[in-house]
Design an enzyme around this catalytic site. Structure first.
Site, PDB file in Angstrom:
ATOM      1  CD1 TRP A 102      39.841  38.235  40.276  1.00 18.66           C
ATOM      2  CD2 TRP A 102      41.180  39.514  39.298  1.00 18.66           C
ATOM      3  NE1 TRP A 102      41.153  38.354  40.932  1.00 18.66           N
ATOM      4  CE2 TRP A 102      42.109  38.737  40.082  1.00 18.66           C
ATOM      5  CE3 TRP A 102      41.993  40.497  38.194  1.00 18.66           C
ATOM      6  CZ2 TRP A 102      43.490  39.015  40.138  1.00 18.66           C
ATOM      7  CZ3 TRP A 102      43.487  40.549  38.131  1.00 18.66           C
ATOM      8  CH2 TRP A 102      44.252  39.778  39.191  1.00 18.66           C
ATOM      9  CG  ASP A 169      35.813  36.510  35.404  1.00 18.72           C
ATOM     10  OD1 ASP A 169      36.186  35.185  35.248  1.00 18.72           O
ATOM     11  OD2 ASP A 169      36.442  37.297  35.717  1.00 18.72           O
ATOM     12  CE  LYS A 193      42.413  32.734  39.309  1.00 22.06           C
ATOM     13  NZ  LYS A 193      43.335  33.351  40.575  1.00 22.06           N
TER      14      LYS A 193
END
Length: 361
Positions: A102, A169, A193
């Protein structure tokens, strides 16, 4: 029977959140309407999104500190694009820490907007550790990092001291541990998440960041943080149900002691599982010990020939979502805030029983 859900996302949510959300699908707050059909401009939903934004700042201890909370669409992947669009000036540079898939995705998007410097990377060892002792260019528009890597089971234990604005993030570990969140100028997190269902992204941004560091390019309205702030997350129709369910999760988190209690629970769950991985003669953890994630525990079998037997045992124990990411294999247990310690104990019991079965042959 309810499964023990170790999926990394969309992930486990508190049972009471499921119950309240399911009731709201039929009748939202006694309006006679489903939350799926209620107008996003109605007083009832405006109250939802305002409370969700306020509660996010309260839990992060960022109230009255110059921050705004937004609920946007497109997942963290949209923020990979939106961050450089808003913050990377044409003749400047952005600094990125490369710690996994990511992070690499964020770097790829930033490169389309300007000079992107990778200050350090753990790609050389399949991202199984967190780089340290790197230097952030002081003339960078911002420094971007990923606090927790779901695929590789690594987590940043410390964050750098720098004069450069920090963008993070936090998709897979937000609200899971105490940090000085005022160190960050922009935080974003896909809800699916650790805080809600797929469909919305929490963005927490320091307003002065846009005043002092705003891009000098023309930004389309839907991608402009300032536009979303001015419209209070209502620039376009927001994902109503995802935001409502996220609010329920934030309410649950506050009612259960907030981040302080969540961190204690998460530490206990992680210690229980990591201790078994380190003790058990059949398994080995994949992340460097000092960088192990408290949210995503990754491990492999020492002997791959035992895979079918182990898979049969954990599935028989009503465990779901234990397989590792398709790019790395092995196993991954996501033990987010809503994961009860009882489920972690079930997994540990299976691992112990599996060891007895294999070693007795």
């Amino acid at each position: 029977m309810k499964k023990h859900n170790f999926s990394s996302g969309p992930s486990i949510l508190p049972q009471e959140v499921f119950e309240k959300a399911s009731q709201a699908i039929i009748n939202f707050n006694d309006t006679g309407l489903s939350v799926l059909e209620i107008s996003h401009r109605s007083d009832e939903f405006v109250a939802v999104i305002e409370e969700a934004r306020s509660l996010a700042l309260e839990l992060l201890d960022l109230e009255n500190k110059g921050y705004k909370a937004l609920f946007l669409s497109g997942g963290a992947s949209m923020e990979f694009l939106r961050v450089p669009y808003n913050l990377l000036k044409k003749n400047s540079k952005a600094a990125y820490l490369d710690t996994g898939k990511w992070a690499a995705g964020a770097i790829k998007e930033a490169k389309a907007f300007g000079d992107t410097v990778i200050v350090a990377s753990s790609k050389d060892d399949n991202y199984n550790y967190m780089p340290k002792d790197y230097t952030i260019p002081t003339d960078a528009s911002y420094f971007h990092c990923t606090s927790n890597n779901t695929i590789y089971g690594t987590q940043m234990q410390e964050f750098p001291e720098t004069i450069v604005p920090i963008v993070c993030d936090m998709s897979s570990d937000i609200f899971s541990r105490q940090l000085d969140f005022s160190k960050f100028d922009l935080i974003y997190a896909g809800a699916q998440k650790n805080i809600g269902p797929a469909g919305t992204t929490l963005v927490v941004i320091k307003e002065e960041l846009l005043d002092n560091n705003h891009s000098d390019r023309i930004i389309p309205g839907i991608l402009d943080y300032s536009a979303h702030i001015s419209k209070e997350s209502m620039y376009n129709t927001p994902p109503v149900f995802a935001i409502y369910t996220t609010l329920l999760t934030l309410q649950w988190l506050k009612a259960n002691g907030g981040i302080t209690v969540m961190e204690e629970r998460n530490n206990t769950k992680a210690a229980l599982l990591y201790n078994e991985i380190d003790r058990n003669s059949l398994f080995i953890g994949t992340a460097k010990i000092e960088d192990r994630s408290k949210m995503n525990v990754t491990f492999v079998l020492k002997n791959k020939l035992h895979k079918d037997s182990f898979d049969s045992m954990w599935k028989a124990a009503n465990i779901n979502g234990l397989n590792g990411h398709r790019t790395v294999g092995g196993y991954r247990a996501a033990i987010y805030n809503a994961m009860p310690i009882e489920s972690v104990q079930i997994l540990v019991n299976v691992m112990q029983e599996f060891e007895k079965t294999i070693t007795s042959k």
